[in-house]
Scaffold this active site. Structure first.
Site, PDB file in Angstrom:
ATOM      1  N   SER A  15       0.839  -1.215   0.000  1.00  0.00           N
ATOM      2  CA  SER A  15       0.000   0.000   0.000  1.00  0.00           C
ATOM      3  C   SER A  15       0.866   1.254   0.000  1.00  0.00           C
ATOM      4  O   SER A  15       0.672   2.166  -0.819  1.00  0.00           O
ATOM      5  CB  SER A  15      -0.905   0.020   1.230  1.00  0.00           C
ATOM      6  N   ARG A  38       0.536   8.492   5.018  1.00  0.00           N
ATOM      7  CA  ARG A  38      -0.433   7.792   5.877  1.00  0.00           C
ATOM      8  C   ARG A  38      -1.828   8.417   5.780  1.00  0.00           C
ATOM      9  O   ARG A  38      -2.843   7.710   5.876  1.00  0.00           O
ATOM     10  CB  ARG A  38       0.055   7.781   7.330  1.00  0.00           C
ATOM     11  N   HIS A  41      -3.276   7.005   2.700  1.00  0.00           N
ATOM     12  CA  HIS A  41      -3.654   5.615   2.991  1.00  0.00           C
ATOM     13  C   HIS A  41      -5.040   5.542   3.623  1.00  0.00           C
ATOM     14  O   HIS A  41      -5.805   4.604   3.373  1.00  0.00           O
ATOM     15  CB  HIS A  41      -2.595   5.011   3.930  1.00  0.00           C
TER      16      HIS A  41
END
Lengths: 206, 206
Positions: A15, A38, A41
């Site tokens: 990812s 992040r 994500h």
């Protein structure tokens, strides 16, 4: 039969590799880039980079605060719930006072939302804290008013409320205030992106 | 001095009015449109409509289940945390077994993620439940495998995991399975959108 990756660590690795391959992180300092990855994500959108704005030292200051044991003060239970406790360097407190029994009466007294009123219950814990606002524009506006009126100053503000009424303006106001800040300009935001930012600040582990 | 709307009810009213003015809800039945509006509210993006897909009876079936007292089974604590308890018609249980002490060992035994393993602890509660998966594609894939292999059938599946590895494919797989479903195609999704969908299903109050 479904074919899919079952290994959690490998899912994370692939990812983050996909995000770094697709997202334009060139304008971010390294520490902010790691936080941006992040945040991306958490929302599945690499173009979040276009809306991320920050003061240059925000990640440094927020990390120093957490390393010194500062609490994470959250506007919403979902934000607090999304902060991964084992990433925090000092078993830091994660605080949300929205459901405190005193909050509804305080909101009526102050003539504002429960979310904004709840922040008054933070008291002196605001001093040097990492504030994470991921839901309510009114909370972010009210934080700015509190600091302007002499409340203790947080070390950094992750201010990423989402939505259609006040979200844009509250984040613009934070970016113009004299505080270390991380925002997502525009309507996007929310508790998942906000908690992800805190999790990335808390630890560089991916 | 910041000028902003302080009244929570008015913020909601204007937010939902803005969404209804800007979003193209024309292809949704009325009950799905109401859920879509709340999902948009959670992410700040009116173009979420282009990715929302559903089985025609999903909202009806999920509401019937909640009205009959069915639990909401969640893959992540953030989803469970985002479900507004007072909107639930029967004080329904909201369950997340991810942090159950038995889950890590079960994940090792089954060779999958903790999130997927946690679902085995739902047991017979899956029968007629509303399942809300907002984080892990592996959880959604594993749910489909469990049902295929004879596990009890949920009344409806809100399957909106987010991300870059498996999210797209897991939602496509749900849409092809023989279950009532609500998804957001593509990479977008997450716990906030998922909890918002459950909250809109639970009550039509805006």
């Amino acid at each position: 039969m479904y074919e899919y990756e079952h290994d959690g660590a490998e899912i994370y690795r692939r990812s983050f590799a996909t995000i770094r391959a697709e997202a334009d992180l060139s304008r971010f300092p390294e520490d902010v880039a790691q936080v941006a990855v992040r945040m991306i994500h958490a929302c599945g959108q690499v173009d979040l980079t276009t809306d991320i704005d920050f003061s240059p030292d925000v990640v440094t200051r927020a990390r120093e605060a957490l390393d010194a044991g500062a609490p994470v003060l959250c506007d919403a239970q979902m934000v607090a719930s999304g902060v991964t406790r084992k990433r925090l360097p000092k078993d830091n407190d994660v605080v949300c006072t929205l459901n405190d029994p005193r909050t509804p009466a305080l909101a009526r007294e102050l003539g504002t939302t429960r979310t904004a009123a709840a922040m008054h219950l933070w008291g002196d814990r605001l001093d040097g804290a990492v504030v994470a606002i991921g839901n309510a524009p009114t909370a972010l506006f009210h934080l700015l008013e509190m600091v302007r009126d002499g409340a203790p100053r947080p070390a950094a503000v992750v201010g990423i409320p989402v939505g259609f009424i006040g979200a844009v303006e509250s984040k613009d106001a934070l970016a113009e205030a004299d505080l270390e800040f991380l925002v997502v300009r525009g309507r996007r935001g929310g508790s998942a992106i906000t908690a992800a930012a805190v999790n990335a600040i808390a630890s560089t582990v991916e």
